[in-house]
Design an enzyme around this catalytic site. Structure first.
Site, PDB file in Angstrom:
ATOM      1  N   ASP A   1       0.802  -1.227   0.000  1.00 49.54           N
ATOM      2  CA  ASP A   1       0.000   0.000   0.000  1.00 49.54           C
ATOM      3  C   ASP A   1       0.837   1.280   0.000  1.00 49.54           C
ATOM      4  O   ASP A   1       0.287   2.370  -0.055  1.00 49.54           O
ATOM      5  CB  ASP A   1      -0.956   0.015   1.206  1.00 49.54           C
ATOM      6  CG  ASP A   1      -0.212   0.162   2.515  1.00 49.54           C
ATOM      7  OD1 ASP A   1       1.035   0.178   2.510  1.00 49.54           O
ATOM      8  OD2 ASP A   1      -0.877   0.271   3.558  1.00 49.54           O
TER       9      ASP A   1
ATOM     10  N   TYR B   1      10.665   4.201   1.256  1.00 50.39           N
ATOM     11  CA  TYR B   1      11.487   3.200   1.949  1.00 50.39           C
ATOM     12  C   TYR B   1      12.958   3.259   1.559  1.00 50.39           C
ATOM     13  O   TYR B   1      13.801   2.668   2.244  1.00 50.39           O
ATOM     14  CB  TYR B   1      10.938   1.789   1.680  1.00 50.39           C
ATOM     15  CG  TYR B   1       9.854   1.420   2.662  1.00 50.39           C
ATOM     16  CD1 TYR B   1      10.160   0.876   3.902  1.00 50.39           C
ATOM     17  CD2 TYR B   1       8.509   1.644   2.371  1.00 50.39           C
ATOM     18  CE1 TYR B   1       9.172   0.558   4.813  1.00 50.39           C
ATOM     19  CE2 TYR B   1       7.513   1.333   3.272  1.00 50.39           C
ATOM     20  CZ  TYR B   1       7.852   0.787   4.498  1.00 50.39           C
ATOM     21  OH  TYR B   1       6.874   0.471   5.411  1.00 50.39           O
TER      22      TYR B   1
HETATM   23  P1  NAD Z   1      -1.077  -7.567  13.860  1.00 54.33           P
HETATM   24  O1  NAD Z   1      -0.036  -8.281  14.670  1.00 54.33           O
HETATM   25  O2  NAD Z   1      -2.002  -6.636  14.528  1.00 54.33           O
HETATM   26  O3  NAD Z   1      -1.981  -8.671  13.131  1.00 54.33           O
HETATM   27  C1  NAD Z   1      -1.501  -9.812  12.556  1.00 54.33           C
HETATM   28  C2  NAD Z   1      -2.367 -11.005  12.946  1.00 54.33           C
HETATM   29  O4  NAD Z   1      -1.844 -12.146  12.260  1.00 54.33           O
HETATM   30  C3  NAD Z   1      -2.335 -11.350  14.441  1.00 54.33           C
HETATM   31  O5  NAD Z   1      -3.642 -11.361  14.952  1.00 54.33           O
HETATM   32  C4  NAD Z   1      -1.701 -12.732  14.488  1.00 54.33           C
HETATM   33  O6  NAD Z   1      -2.214 -13.561  15.506  1.00 54.33           O
HETATM   34  C5  NAD Z   1      -2.031 -13.266  13.106  1.00 54.33           C
HETATM   35  N1  NAD Z   1      -1.191 -14.372  12.660  1.00 54.33           N
HETATM   36  C6  NAD Z   1       0.141 -14.524  12.816  1.00 54.33           C
HETATM   37  N2  NAD Z   1       0.540 -15.679  12.260  1.00 54.33           N
HETATM   38  C7  NAD Z   1      -0.559 -16.269  11.729  1.00 54.33           C
HETATM   39  C8  NAD Z   1      -0.776 -17.493  11.013  1.00 54.33           C
HETATM   40  N3  NAD Z   1       0.236 -18.309  10.742  1.00 54.33           N
HETATM   41  N4  NAD Z   1      -2.039 -17.783  10.634  1.00 54.33           N
HETATM   42  C9  NAD Z   1      -3.060 -16.961  10.905  1.00 54.33           C
HETATM   43  N5  NAD Z   1      -2.901 -15.789  11.572  1.00 54.33           N
HETATM   44  C10 NAD Z   1      -1.668 -15.445  11.971  1.00 54.33           C
HETATM   45  O7  NAD Z   1      -0.283  -6.854  12.678  1.00 54.33           O
HETATM   46  P2  NAD Z   1      -0.641  -5.561  11.802  1.00 54.33           P
HETATM   47  O8  NAD Z   1       0.229  -4.447  12.186  1.00 54.33           O
HETATM   48  O9  NAD Z   1      -2.078  -5.325  11.790  1.00 54.33           O
HETATM   49  O10 NAD Z   1      -0.157  -6.013  10.373  1.00 54.33           O
HETATM   50  C11 NAD Z   1      -0.615  -7.164   9.718  1.00 54.33           C
HETATM   51  C12 NAD Z   1       0.235  -7.462   8.511  1.00 54.33           C
HETATM   52  O11 NAD Z   1      -0.055  -6.582   7.444  1.00 54.33           O
HETATM   53  C13 NAD Z   1       1.741  -7.336   8.743  1.00 54.33           C
HETATM   54  O12 NAD Z   1       2.416  -8.352   8.050  1.00 54.33           O
HETATM   55  C14 NAD Z   1       2.064  -6.004   8.131  1.00 54.33           C
HETATM   56  O13 NAD Z   1       3.420  -5.888   7.826  1.00 54.33           O
HETATM   57  C15 NAD Z   1       1.181  -6.076   6.930  1.00 54.33           C
HETATM   58  N6  NAD Z   1       0.918  -4.832   6.204  1.00 54.33           N
HETATM   59  C16 NAD Z   1       1.346  -4.791   4.922  1.00 54.33           C
HETATM   60  C17 NAD Z   1       1.111  -3.690   4.147  1.00 54.33           C
HETATM   61  C18 NAD Z   1       1.648  -3.673   2.747  1.00 54.33           C
HETATM   62  O14 NAD Z   1       1.873  -2.634   2.191  1.00 54.33           O
HETATM   63  N7  NAD Z   1       1.907  -4.811   2.114  1.00 54.33           N
HETATM   64  C19 NAD Z   1       0.417  -2.613   4.680  1.00 54.33           C
HETATM   65  C20 NAD Z   1      -0.009  -2.663   6.001  1.00 54.33           C
HETATM   66  C21 NAD Z   1       0.243  -3.808   6.756  1.00 54.33           C
HETATM   67  C1  G6P Z   2       3.439   0.832   4.853  1.00 60.83           C
HETATM   68  C2  G6P Z   2       4.057  -0.314   4.131  1.00 60.83           C
HETATM   69  C3  G6P Z   2       3.687  -1.602   4.815  1.00 60.83           C
HETATM   70  C4  G6P Z   2       4.077  -1.560   6.266  1.00 60.83           C
HETATM   71  C5  G6P Z   2       3.432  -0.379   6.943  1.00 60.83           C
HETATM   72  C6  G6P Z   2       3.951  -0.222   8.360  1.00 60.83           C
HETATM   73  O1  G6P Z   2       2.058   0.813   4.704  1.00 60.83           O
HETATM   74  O2  G6P Z   2       3.686  -0.378   2.794  1.00 60.83           O
HETATM   75  O3  G6P Z   2       4.305  -2.650   4.143  1.00 60.83           O
HETATM   76  O4  G6P Z   2       3.680  -2.734   6.942  1.00 60.83           O
HETATM   77  O5  G6P Z   2       3.747   0.788   6.245  1.00 60.83           O
HETATM   78  O6  G6P Z   2       3.187   0.708   9.012  1.00 60.83           O
HETATM   79  P1  G6P Z   2       3.183   0.840  10.602  1.00 60.83           P
HETATM   80  O7  G6P Z   2       2.204   1.923  10.822  1.00 60.83           O
HETATM   81  O8  G6P Z   2       2.774  -0.506  11.126  1.00 60.83           O
HETATM   82  O9  G6P Z   2       4.576   1.170  10.983  1.00 60.83           O
HETATM   83 MN    MN Z   3       4.313  -2.342   1.948  1.00 64.79          MN
END
Ligand code: NAD
Ligand code: G6P
Ligand code: MN
Length: 441
Positions: free
Chosen positions: A170, A264
């Site tokens: 994102d 980044y």
């Molecule tokens: P969070 O810890 O609040 O939530 C993650 C959830 O995943 C937890 O509830 C945990 O219990 C669960 N989990 C862990 N291992 C698991 C498994 N094997 N099977 C099922 N559930 C499992 O984390 P968050 O800050 O809300 O972020 C969630 C994810 O989204 C992270 O990987 C974060 O980096 C990612 N993210 C990516 C982008 C992007 O740009 N690609 C953007 C925002 C967040």
């Molecule tokens: C951006 C990136 C994600 C990352 C997030 C972290 O959205 O694209 O890949 O997980 O930032 O944000 P946070 O608020 O958890 O530091």
């Molecule tokens: Mn990302």
């Protein structure tokens, strides 16, 4: 219009309520029949599940909603899995950030040693989840934004090349929203050209539908202000530390003013500065635990206690609408143009075919078709080659259980000054990740 069944994997994520609110806001474009949450931490997910159950019964009782830790129940009958799991949760994010800082190296969720460690924890559970999805819902598509997306995407390429998994990020979406504000347009009016890896790329063009090129105008703005804009458009990246990141883009642009940089890149261009700025005792994981996590879970508890979501609402993950755009592209063959993390296969002409790159794609029912971005300059190409090799070595280290390759991956990372530091760091990471990396103990 067909109604879809969606499972959100990582149901206990801080992003889950925002995604659900966003789905509610988009029902006319993407109707939902069934919505499920799936997590392997029942306790964490239950709080959000219970609150969302109350909220959905009030706002959209026609949606069949449930939450579970049983994969068969979670995946059976689903059309889409929106995946955002965090293997090791914030407890391990904190370690990923703090251990490198102890060695004078940047501590970051997805970049440098922290990102590699997070990758080594995530490959196994992600592959396991893909296999479960294929077993219980063979036609289901996984739209994955679990991090570290670059390493997960490479692991999928090597280990599950035919799986219906699309990896997305994102950050470019949020930054494009800022750009659209800079030039007084809607994000949907703008079409971009972009090349790079995940969390490691550059925009080479930002045009409107009539072909007007805005890159020079945006460049002038970024040279002064970075991507800092006045109005809240990029809702996900608003905390003070994010504002610093948007501002820092100004210094990234200075390194190569031809292109607009992904934020980044600061971890690779200014690691010494980032280490100086960091508080080794209070990192981004702490900010998120004290901020987003507290606020999301206290809203959930409030809804549960009062038995109604009236008057206390989760905020909407508005820029997460790109997930609906992607799901719609698959479901309705819309040929939406989006940045995706895909196998290069010539998209960047002078880069390896088998590298997972982030480039614009046209997405239809069969998935993404990459758009050619031509040749890229040597400076960016060399940086990308170094970084993509780090990602490939990490995946090989995982598959082979190779300490040697793990050490090489860390040594090669632009964020790590020497093989000695890499080794000391690796040994600390292995100790902290004992539970997750039996192969290295
Ligand atoms: P969070 O810890 O609040 O939530 C993650 C959830 O995943 C937890 O509830 C945990 O219990 C669960 N989990 C862990 N291992 C698991 C498994 N094997 N099977 C099922 N559930 C499992 O984390 P968050 O800050 O809300 O972020 C969630 C994810 O989204 C992270 O990987 C974060 O980096 C990612 N993210 C990516 C982008 C992007 O740009 N690609 C953007 C925002 C967040
Ligand atoms: C951006 C990136 C994600 C990352 C997030 C972290 O959205 O694209 O890949 O997980 O930032 O944000 P946070 O608020 O958890 O530091
Ligand atoms: Mn990302």
């Amino acid at each position: 219009m067909k109604k879809f069944s969606v499972v959100i994997a990582g149901g206990g994520s801080t992003y889950t309520p925002g995604i659900v609110m966003m789905l509610l806001d988009n029902l006319d474009r993407f109707p939902i029949k069934t919505l499920k949450l799936y997590d392997n931490d029942a306790e964490r997910q239950n709080e959000l599940g219970e609150a969302l159950d109350i909220l959905l019964k009030e706002k959209e009782p026609s949606i069949e909603f449930s939450y579970t830790t049983d994969p068969e129940e979670a995946f059976t009958g689903m059309d889409f899995c929106f995946a955002h799991i965090r293997v090791g949760k914030y407890e391990m994010r904190e370690q990923d950030e703090k251990i490198p800082l102890k060695h004078g190296v940047i501590g970051q969720e997805t970049c440098g040693p922290g990102g590699i460690a997070y990758g080594m924890r995530s490959i196994g559970p992600m592959i396991e989840m893909i296999d479960l999805m294929e077993k219980y819902a063979p036609d289901c598509w996984m739209l994955n934004y679990s991090n570290p997306a670059a390493i997960i995407a490479e692991a999928c390429r090597v280990l599950r090349p035919d799986a219906r998994v699309l990896n997305i990020c994102d950050m470019p979406v949020g930054t494009l929203r800022r750009m659209s504000q800079i030039v007084d347009k809607e994000p949907k009016d703008l079409e971009v050209r972009y090349f790079g890896l995940n969390h490691f790329g550059w925009w080479t063009s930002v045009k409107d539908k009539d072909g007007h090129e805005y890159l020079p105008q945006i460049r002038d703005y970024v040279a002064e202000n970075g991507y800092l804009t006045q109005i809240e458009v990029d809702t996900q990246h608003m905390d003070p530390s994010w504002q610093e990141t948007h501002k820092k883009a100004k210094d990234l642009l200075a390194v190569d003013p031809r292109f607009l940089p992904n934020t980044y890149l600061k971890y690779y261009f200014y690691p010494d500065y980032e280490v100086r700025q960091a508080d080794a005792n209070y990192t981004r994981a702490n900010e998120v635990m004290d901020g987003r996590e507290k606020s999301v879970f206290s809203t959930a508890r409030d809804i549960i206690e009062r038995g109604t979501a009236e008057g206390s609402n989760f905020s909407i993950g508005s820029h997460a609408t790109f997930i609906v755009d992607l799901a719609r592209a698959i479901a309705f063959n819309t040929h939406e143009r989006m940045l995706m993390i895909v196998e290069n296969n010539g998209a960047i002409a002078n880069f390896d075919d088998n590298a997972m790159v982030e480039v614009p794609c046209i997405i239809g029912s069969d998935g993404p078709e990459v758009l050619s971005q031509g040749n890229i300059p040597e400076f960016e190409r060399a940086l990308m080659y170094q970084q993509v090799t780090v990602e490939k070595l990490a995946v090989e280290a995982y598959i082979e259980g190779s300490y040697q390759k793990f050490w090489q991956a860390l040594t090669l990372s632009k964020t790590v000054p020497s093989a000695e530091v890499a080794k000391n760091l690796l040994d600390d990471l292995i100790e902290a990740n004992q539970k997750y990396w039996p192969q290295f103990n």
